[in-house]
Scaffold this motif. Structure first.
Motif, PDB file in Angstrom:
ATOM      1  N   GLU A   1     -13.897 -18.639  27.912  1.00 33.62           N
ATOM      2  CA  GLU A   1     -14.656 -17.487  27.408  1.00 33.62           C
ATOM      3  C   GLU A   1     -15.209 -17.744  26.011  1.00 33.62           C
ATOM      4  O   GLU A   1     -16.342 -17.360  25.704  1.00 33.62           O
ATOM      5  N   ASP A   2     -14.429 -18.407  25.168  1.00 39.20           N
ATOM      6  CA  ASP A   2     -14.913 -18.732  23.821  1.00 39.20           C
ATOM      7  C   ASP A   2     -16.121 -19.664  23.883  1.00 39.20           C
ATOM      8  O   ASP A   2     -17.080 -19.506  23.125  1.00 39.20           O
ATOM      9  N   LEU A   3     -16.064 -20.632  24.790  1.00 42.56           N
ATOM     10  CA  LEU A   3     -17.173 -21.570  24.927  1.00 42.56           C
ATOM     11  C   LEU A   3     -18.435 -20.878  25.435  1.00 42.56           C
ATOM     12  O   LEU A   3     -19.538 -21.148  24.944  1.00 42.56           O
ATOM     13  N   VAL A   4     -18.293 -20.001  26.420  1.00 38.78           N
ATOM     14  CA  VAL A   4     -19.443 -19.242  26.934  1.00 38.78           C
ATOM     15  C   VAL A   4     -20.041 -18.410  25.808  1.00 38.78           C
ATOM     16  O   VAL A   4     -21.273 -18.376  25.617  1.00 38.78           O
ATOM     17  N   GLN A   5     -19.203 -17.747  25.034  1.00 38.11           N
ATOM     18  CA  GLN A   5     -19.699 -16.939  23.923  1.00 38.11           C
ATOM     19  C   GLN A   5     -20.423 -17.792  22.884  1.00 38.11           C
ATOM     20  O   GLN A   5     -21.433 -17.375  22.319  1.00 38.11           O
ATOM     21  N   GLU A   6     -19.920 -18.999  22.648  1.00 36.10           N
ATOM     22  CA  GLU A   6     -20.567 -19.899  21.698  1.00 36.10           C
ATOM     23  C   GLU A   6     -21.969 -20.281  22.181  1.00 36.10           C
ATOM     24  O   GLU A   6     -22.915 -20.337  21.387  1.00 36.10           O
TER      25      GLU A   6
END
Length: 191
Positions: free
Chosen positions: A42-47
């Motif tokens: 999820e953090d990567l998608v948000q980035e």
């Protein structure tokens, strides 16, 4: 192929690109889930979405899907660099099992006070000079050399007094622990 240009197209606006990124979120999750730990997905998608949102609004992207996954690949590369720099693989998550809470129950407080009283009693059983040397070295954290100078004895004598005190304290506390455990076994036996 990805092409970024200055000409305006219907899908080239910054807001349109953000909306496209949101539409591709499930595909980005799938992309990252095959390449990164699940708790980072999820953090990567948000980035990726953040980087798309921050890009130049007048630039045109002709192949949005290709651009998104190129940004995603770059996010993975950047995350890998950051992880290596910060030695992230050597860190552990804060979990109760790794960092148990030290409960200060009334029973533990009472046990600690009893142990302290026993240690002080054993310390008071020592000869005056031995007790004084031990207190200066262990509680006042003075060096052996400084204690020897203060008391007018040799460093070897200070070492002998500390060892004598340690042996005495260890023996007294061990005897008391043995007595405590024997008492606990006696109280658990059926009558």
């Amino acid at each position: 192929m990805m092409r970024i240009g200055r000409a305006a197209t219907p899908s080239g606006g910054g807001q349109a690109l953000v909306e496209m990124g949101a539409r591709f979120t499930p595909a980005l999750r799938a992309f990252f889930s095959r390449r990164a730990p699940m708790n980072d997905v999820e953090d990567l998608v948000q980035e990726v979405l953040l980087r798309i949102h921050k890009r130049q609004p007048e630039a045109v992207v002709n192949n949005v899907e290709g651009y998104l996954f190129e940004v995603a690949a770059n996010v993975l590369i950047d995350r890998g660099r950051a992880d290596r720099t910060r030695c992230r693989s050597a860190h552990c998550e804060f979990q109760e099992i790794h960092h148990p809470v030290d409960e200060m129950s009334p029973e533990r407080v009472l046990q600690a006070r009893e142990q302290m009283a026993r240690a002080l009693a054993a310390l008071n059983e020592l000869p005056e000079r031995t007790r004084r040397v031990f207190v200066l070295v262990r509680f006042e954290e003075m060096s052996y050399k400084l204690v020897a100078q203060r008391l007018g004895v040799s460093v070897s004598a200070v070492e002998k007094h500390v060892m004598k005190a340690l042996r005495h304290l260890n023996a007294r506390l061990r005897d008391q622990n043995d007595a405590d455990h024997a008492g606990q076994r006696d109280t658990r036996r059926p009558g």
